[in-house]
Design a protein around this motif. Sequence first.
Motif, PDB file in Angstrom:
ATOM      1  N   ASP A 105       0.827  -1.202   0.000  1.00 13.66           N
ATOM      2  CA  ASP A 105       0.000   0.000   0.000  1.00 13.66           C
ATOM      3  C   ASP A 105       0.864   1.255   0.000  1.00 13.66           C
ATOM      4  N   THR A 106       0.430   2.228  -0.799  1.00 16.75           N
ATOM      5  CA  THR A 106       1.057   3.543  -0.825  1.00 16.75           C
ATOM      6  C   THR A 106      -0.060   4.583  -0.817  1.00 16.75           C
ATOM      7  N   TRP A 107       0.318   5.861  -0.898  1.00 18.36           N
ATOM      8  CA  TRP A 107      -0.720   6.898  -0.913  1.00 18.36           C
ATOM      9  C   TRP A 107      -1.548   6.856  -2.191  1.00 18.36           C
ATOM     10  N   TYR A 108      -1.003   6.300  -3.279  1.00 18.32           N
ATOM     11  CA  TYR A 108      -1.723   6.266  -4.542  1.00 18.32           C
ATOM     12  C   TYR A 108      -2.248   4.870  -4.887  1.00 18.32           C
ATOM     13  N   PHE A 109      -2.003   3.878  -4.030  1.00 23.60           N
ATOM     14  CA  PHE A 109      -2.499   2.531  -4.299  1.00 23.60           C
ATOM     15  C   PHE A 109      -2.870   1.848  -2.990  1.00 23.60           C
ATOM     16  N   LYS A 110      -4.062   1.245  -2.980  1.00 20.21           N
ATOM     17  CA  LYS A 110      -4.527   0.508  -1.813  1.00 20.21           C
ATOM     18  C   LYS A 110      -4.923  -0.902  -2.249  1.00 20.21           C
ATOM     19  N   GLN A 111      -4.329  -1.896  -1.632  1.00 18.61           N
ATOM     20  CA  GLN A 111      -4.618  -3.277  -1.972  1.00 18.61           C
ATOM     21  C   GLN A 111      -6.092  -3.615  -1.744  1.00 18.61           C
ATOM     22  N   LYS A 112      -6.735  -2.913  -0.788  1.00 14.28           N
ATOM     23  CA  LYS A 112      -8.138  -3.201  -0.476  1.00 14.28           C
ATOM     24  C   LYS A 112      -9.045  -2.896  -1.667  1.00 14.28           C
ATOM     25  N   HIS A 113      -8.652  -1.910  -2.513  1.00 14.52           N
ATOM     26  CA  HIS A 113      -9.465  -1.599  -3.684  1.00 14.52           C
ATOM     27  C   HIS A 113      -9.419  -2.754  -4.680  1.00 14.52           C
ATOM     28  N   LEU A 114      -8.269  -3.358  -4.833  1.00 13.60           N
ATOM     29  CA  LEU A 114      -8.130  -4.513  -5.727  1.00 13.60           C
ATOM     30  C   LEU A 114      -8.899  -5.705  -5.179  1.00 13.60           C
ATOM     31  N   ASP A 115      -8.848  -5.907  -3.852  1.00 15.38           N
ATOM     32  CA  ASP A 115      -9.561  -7.022  -3.219  1.00 15.38           C
ATOM     33  C   ASP A 115     -11.067  -6.866  -3.350  1.00 15.38           C
ATOM     34  N   SER A 116     -11.572  -5.650  -3.114  1.00 15.49           N
ATOM     35  CA  SER A 116     -13.017  -5.419  -3.196  1.00 15.49           C
ATOM     36  C   SER A 116     -13.505  -5.574  -4.634  1.00 15.49           C
ATOM     37  N   THR A 117     -12.673  -5.196  -5.600  1.00 14.61           N
ATOM     38  CA  THR A 117     -13.035  -5.362  -7.008  1.00 14.61           C
ATOM     39  C   THR A 117     -13.090  -6.834  -7.375  1.00 14.61           C
ATOM     40  N   ARG A 118     -12.137  -7.627  -6.883  1.00 21.34           N
ATOM     41  CA  ARG A 118     -12.135  -9.068  -7.135  1.00 21.34           C
ATOM     42  C   ARG A 118     -13.404  -9.705  -6.564  1.00 21.34           C
ATOM     43  N   ASP A 119     -13.807  -9.286  -5.381  1.00 20.22           N
ATOM     44  CA  ASP A 119     -15.024  -9.783  -4.751  1.00 20.22           C
ATOM     45  C   ASP A 119     -16.247  -9.419  -5.592  1.00 20.22           C
ATOM     46  N   PHE A 120     -16.243  -8.207  -6.141  1.00 19.43           N
ATOM     47  CA  PHE A 120     -17.345  -7.739  -6.974  1.00 19.43           C
ATOM     48  C   PHE A 120     -17.440  -8.566  -8.251  1.00 19.43           C
ATOM     49  N   PHE A 121     -16.307  -8.907  -8.841  1.00 14.53           N
ATOM     50  CA  PHE A 121     -16.278  -9.737 -10.048  1.00 14.53           C
ATOM     51  C   PHE A 121     -16.831 -11.127  -9.763  1.00 14.53           C
ATOM     52  N   GLU A 122     -16.449 -11.693  -8.630  1.00 19.17           N
ATOM     53  CA  GLU A 122     -16.908 -13.029  -8.280  1.00 19.17           C
ATOM     54  C   GLU A 122     -18.420 -13.070  -8.090  1.00 19.17           C
ATOM     55  N   LYS A 123     -18.966 -11.942  -7.662  1.00 22.06           N
ATOM     56  CA  LYS A 123     -20.405 -11.877  -7.409  1.00 22.06           C
ATOM     57  C   LYS A 123     -21.204 -11.650  -8.684  1.00 22.06           C
ATOM     58  N   HIS A 124     -20.704 -10.818  -9.586  1.00 21.11           N
ATOM     59  CA  HIS A 124     -21.486 -10.404 -10.757  1.00 21.11           C
ATOM     60  C   HIS A 124     -20.968 -10.946 -12.086  1.00 21.11           C
ATOM     61  N   GLY A 125     -19.803 -11.562 -12.130  1.00 23.30           N
ATOM     62  CA  GLY A 125     -19.281 -12.104 -13.380  1.00 23.30           C
ATOM     63  C   GLY A 125     -18.902 -11.012 -14.362  1.00 23.30           C
ATOM     64  N   SER A 126     -18.980 -11.335 -15.644  1.00 19.42           N
ATOM     65  CA  SER A 126     -18.561 -10.400 -16.688  1.00 19.42           C
ATOM     66  C   SER A 126     -19.411  -9.137 -16.713  1.00 19.42           C
ATOM     67  N   GLN A 127     -20.670  -9.242 -16.293  1.00 18.50           N
ATOM     68  CA  GLN A 127     -21.544  -8.067 -16.276  1.00 18.50           C
ATOM     69  C   GLN A 127     -21.049  -7.008 -15.290  1.00 18.50           C
ATOM     70  N   ALA A 128     -20.126  -7.402 -14.441  1.00 19.19           N
ATOM     71  CA  ALA A 128     -19.546  -6.434 -13.509  1.00 19.19           C
ATOM     72  C   ALA A 128     -18.886  -5.290 -14.252  1.00 19.19           C
ATOM     73  N   LEU A 129     -18.403  -5.550 -15.471  1.00 25.35           N
ATOM     74  CA  LEU A 129     -17.748  -4.507 -16.257  1.00 25.35           C
ATOM     75  C   LEU A 129     -18.712  -3.399 -16.646  1.00 25.35           C
ATOM     76  N   ILE A 130     -20.000  -3.700 -16.704  1.00 22.92           N
ATOM     77  CA  ILE A 130     -21.015  -2.672 -16.972  1.00 22.92           C
ATOM     78  C   ILE A 130     -21.450  -2.016 -15.677  1.00 22.92           C
ATOM     79  N   ILE A 131     -21.744  -2.837 -14.677  1.00 24.01           N
ATOM     80  CA  ILE A 131     -22.220  -2.312 -13.393  1.00 24.01           C
ATOM     81  C   ILE A 131     -21.168  -1.439 -12.728  1.00 24.01           C
TER      82      ILE A 131
END
Length: 205
Positions: A96-122
């Motif tokens: 983690d740095t001031w311009y990057f947070k690992q939690k944002h990548l983790d939450s996005t991965r969780d979002f993808f797992e929940k919504h699949g490819s349609q996550a790219l629209i949502i």
Amino acid sequence: MDISEIIKYLSDSKEIIGAGLFAITFVVYAENGLFFAFFLPGDYLLFLTGVFVGTGFLKYAIGTVLLYLFVAAVLGSLTGFLFGRFFGSNLENKKDTWYFKQKHLDSTRDFFEKHGSQALIICRFLPYIRTFAPILAGISRMNYPKYLFYNVVGGAVWVGSLVGGGYYFGVEFPWIINYVHYVIFFFLAITTFTVVKGYLNFRNK
């Protein structure tokens, strides 16, 4: 001008809009795929751009604005996808740095797992996730034609609805230009709620 002043300037949608269409286009491009640009305004920048065009503050045809910002959104996400595809492993191991947070990548991965490819629209309507979703799609090596389809559809829906909606309000209710700060507060409230809710759901899981 130090880094905090630069970030403050880039985060101010009124300053960006006042700088003209090319500045708005660059911010939309960066916020849609450059991982260090996640803090830039997205939703309310598009909406206010539509408002300012509708009221005549910005002297551009609405069709030109829609085209520029649509292309910027699509190319920005494509940049993020290609970055994830070729350099994603470095980002996953980055501290983690001031311009990057690992939690944002983790939450996005969780979002993808929940919504699949349609996550790219949502995800186009979700701050932070909008920035990291293309990168994660690249890391997972999503089929390129499939990604391009959802990228184009998502960009069209996101830009069209927000800029178009703002333009309508600007034309029909020109006095809204005097209440821009309330519009920003409204979008910030939605953003805060979305981020907090997503973080709590991710932590519970």
